[in-house]
Motif scaffolding. Structure first.
Motif, PDB file in Angstrom:
ATOM      1  N   PHE A 171     -17.145  -2.211 -22.880  1.00  0.00           N
ATOM      2  CA  PHE A 171     -18.169  -2.172 -21.832  1.00  0.00           C
ATOM      3  C   PHE A 171     -19.448  -1.553 -22.377  1.00  0.00           C
ATOM      4  O   PHE A 171     -20.548  -2.037 -22.128  1.00  0.00           O
ATOM      5  N   TYR A 172     -19.301  -0.479 -23.143  1.00  0.00           N
ATOM      6  CA  TYR A 172     -20.474   0.170 -23.726  1.00  0.00           C
ATOM      7  C   TYR A 172     -21.210  -0.797 -24.647  1.00  0.00           C
ATOM      8  O   TYR A 172     -22.439  -0.861 -24.629  1.00  0.00           O
ATOM      9  N   GLY A 173     -20.445  -1.555 -25.443  1.00  0.00           N
ATOM     10  CA  GLY A 173     -21.070  -2.519 -26.340  1.00  0.00           C
ATOM     11  C   GLY A 173     -21.894  -3.536 -25.575  1.00  0.00           C
ATOM     12  O   GLY A 173     -23.007  -3.877 -25.971  1.00  0.00           O
ATOM     13  N   ILE A 174     -21.362  -4.013 -24.450  1.00  0.00           N
ATOM     14  CA  ILE A 174     -22.076  -5.027 -23.675  1.00  0.00           C
ATOM     15  C   ILE A 174     -23.381  -4.462 -23.116  1.00  0.00           C
ATOM     16  O   ILE A 174     -24.443  -5.066 -23.237  1.00  0.00           O
ATOM     17  N   THR A 175     -23.323  -3.249 -22.538  1.00  0.00           N
ATOM     18  CA  THR A 175     -24.553  -2.683 -21.980  1.00  0.00           C
ATOM     19  C   THR A 175     -25.535  -2.318 -23.084  1.00  0.00           C
ATOM     20  O   THR A 175     -26.737  -2.527 -22.941  1.00  0.00           O
ATOM     21  N   TYR A 176     -24.999  -1.803 -24.189  1.00  0.00           N
ATOM     22  CA  TYR A 176     -25.846  -1.415 -25.326  1.00  0.00           C
ATOM     23  C   TYR A 176     -26.649  -2.609 -25.825  1.00  0.00           C
ATOM     24  O   TYR A 176     -27.816  -2.505 -26.163  1.00  0.00           O
TER      25      TYR A 176
END
Lengths: 488, 97
Positions: free
Chosen positions: A336-341
């Motif tokens: 999820f962090y990768g997607i928002t990042y």
């Protein structure tokens, strides 16, 4: 046997599509004359190719997890989702390269060719299931990156950045191989699958050899992710390279490295062993250091690009922190962090690149008074900056919240505290841009060429996910928690 | 067998030290090769000791990739030399001002 291989190829279509795209663009480029400015078919081809890759990855996502090519690669939801994020990142960078004046007209197709190559390397790395594949993935990623960093031929800073990258990269991959050779010496195979069973049977002495080897092994990945003791190259390279290249480096190699790290962690350390204690301790120390050093150094920077480079180091630290949990909750948080990042970084770099193209440099002062001249763009930049800090109700908040809750669930309270404190520190330099944009008078009245209607539309469409994911995160969170690691 | 281990570890460390302390880029690139050579020897050694041939495969790929790396490194050195007329690291530092 051969039939098996043929069946495996059907799971490998995304990578093959990219290879075809890369070769196709090389051929297509030769049909243009040397001074031909209008190479629009190249970009159209590239966009179509990437979209096709994305679609085939989506088809792959619905299939079952399996290892292909005699167990040298694994196609599982985790790797597929990470690949999709990487493809989206590359798509954003391709468009940025077409509008940026920092990449010479004659080299624009070269950027696309090389970026496709790096993307292939990243995809190999994301699904590598033995040491050889991991090494090939890292090197495919690195060797093309060296050239890409020095794409601005007439600028000596760019050449120096490339050379620095090459030397650091060579050393770190050498150290990684040294570690790998010792792991092979102790375990007797280079395949990841089945290694866990062998590791659990090892004697105490063999385990003692293994832990330092794994530390050396980590150097290679840590260098790609720019984790702290090995981050020295990152700000220099990010500052020296043209902005589209920097954007690309901040997304694709970083996420590829993170996904390789996730796979290694999950395969070798998902069961209780003395090794796991050592590795988790190492990851914790590195995560805390990476976050802190990245944030603290970002404060003093004058150049926005260099600031974003340091901030991307600290974001890598946050993702590594989630890895210390070594369970599915942590992995979902990373995804999820990768997607928002991805979205936050793309918007921040787009606006920085356009401002920089107009004024010739990217110091903080160039953002002065942007809110009066281009209020809409200033709002987008402010949203992204708030999101990068981690303020609700934006995507960055949800992403950080997931990671903190994963950490708390595993009772790593100290690391969670470090993460929260770091978010506070990061507010200083992120909000500095917001303050400059709104409170200061602008330097000049001249129009910024890059903020045409189309570019504004694209920037807005990339900011929408940042807002939407902060409120309706369920859909993407379901994808992220479905991104399971497949262990044989 | 252990003498080969020490030899390869020595080569690796020599390369690592060289790349840390040498001041000209060509020597640094040579030291990088020395390092990789040491590791390749180590892989062959372990392959012989454990009886599995996976590692020999690895050595072949390492040789190919390190050749690519050196080719790229040399061309980058030439690109920098054309602008700065030097290959000494002391004279090049621009980015870390």
């Amino acid at each position: 046997m051969y039939l098996n291989y043929l069946a495996n190829i059907s799971r490998y279509i995304p990578e093959l599509l990219l290879v075809v795209l890369m070769v196709g663009i090389i051929i297509l480029e030769t049909t243009y004359k040397e001074d031909d400015k209008n190479k629009k078919y190249v970009f159209i081809t590239a966009f179509i190719g990437l979209v096709a890759t994305f679609v085939s990855l989506m088809i792959n996502l619905s299939g079952k997890s399996e290892s292909i090519f005699s167990g040298s690669m694994i196609i599982d939801p985790f790797s597929t989702v990470m690949k999709m994020v990487m493809v989206l990142g590359a798509l954003g960078c391709f468009y940025l390269s077409t509008i940026s004046s920092e990449i010479y007209e004659s080299l624009k197709t070269e950027f696309i060719i090389m970026a496709t190559g790096i993307l292939i390397g990243g995809m190999i790395l994301a699904s590598a299931n033995n040491m050889l594949m991991m090494y090939i993935g890292i090197e495919t990623l690195s060797i093309i990156s060296y050239v890409m960093a020095s794409l601005k031929k007439n600028d000596e800073r760019s050449s120096e950045a490339g050379l620095k990258y090459a030397l650091y990269g060579g050393v770190s991959s050498g150290i990684m191989l040294f570690g790998m050779s010792h792991i092979f010496g102790a375990i007797g195979t280079i395949q990841f699958s089945g290694m866990a069973a062998i590791v659990s049977k090892l004697s105490h002495n063999q385990l003692l050899v293994l832990l330092p080897s794994f530390v050396l092994f980590f150097v290679g990945i840590g260098y790609k992710v720019a984790a702290v003791p090995f981050h020295m190259w990152s700000p220099d390279v990010y500052e020296g390279s043209p902005t589209p290249v920097t954007t690309f480096f901040a997304i694709v190699p970083k996420l590829a490295g993170i996904s390789a790290l996730v796979r290694v962690t999950m395969i070798f350390f998902s069961f209780q062993s003395p090794l796991r204690v050592g590795w988790v301790g190492l990851m914790m120390a590195i995560a805390a250091l990476t976050m802190t050093v990245g944030n603290v150094t970002a404060i003093g920077q004058k150049s926005v690009k260099r600031m974003l480079a340091y901030s991307s180091i600290s974001h890598a630290g946050i993702m590594i922190a989630a890895l210390t949990t070594v369970n599915q909750i942590g992995i979902s948080a990373v995804v999820f962090y990768g997607i928002t990042y991805l979205f936050m970084t793309l918007v921040a770099f787009y606006i920085t690149s356009i401002v920089q193209d107009n004024y010739g440099n990217d110091h903080f002062e160039r953002f002065q008074g942007l809110a009066y001249r281009y209020p809409f763009m200033a709002i987008m930049m402010a949203i992204v900056m708030f999101s990068l800090t981690g303020l609700p109700p934006l995507a960055g908040f949800v992403a950080k919240f997931n990671i903190i809750s994963a950490l708390v669930e595993s009772r790593y309270y100290t690391l969670a505290m470090v993460l929260v404190l770091n978010s506070v520190v990061s507010a200083y330099y992120y909000l500095k841009i917001v303050r400059l944009m709104t409170l200061k008078n602008q330097e000049s009245d001249e129009e910024i060429e890059g903020f045409g209607f189309l570019n504004q539309l694209i920037i807005v469409s990339m900011t929408v996910p940042v807002i939407v994911l902060g409120i309706f995160w369920n859909g993407i969170m379901a994808v992220a928690s479905g991104a399971k690691i497949f262990i044989q | 067998m252990s003498i080969y281990y020490y030899l390869s570890a020595f080569l690796f460390c020599l390369g690592l030290l060289g790349i840390t302390f040498k001041k000209d880029l060509i020597s640094m690139l040579l030291c990088l090769e020395l390092m990789l050579g040491g590791v390749a020897l180590l892989f062959i050694l372990f392959s012989k000791a454990t009886g599995f041939i996976d590692a020999q495969l690895m050595v072949i790929f390492m040789m190919i990739i390190s050749a690519c790396e050196v080719a790229i490194g040399l061309s980058l050195i030439i690109a920098l030399y054309r602008k700065k007329q030097t290959i000494y690291t002391n004279d090049i530092k621009i980015l870390t001002e």
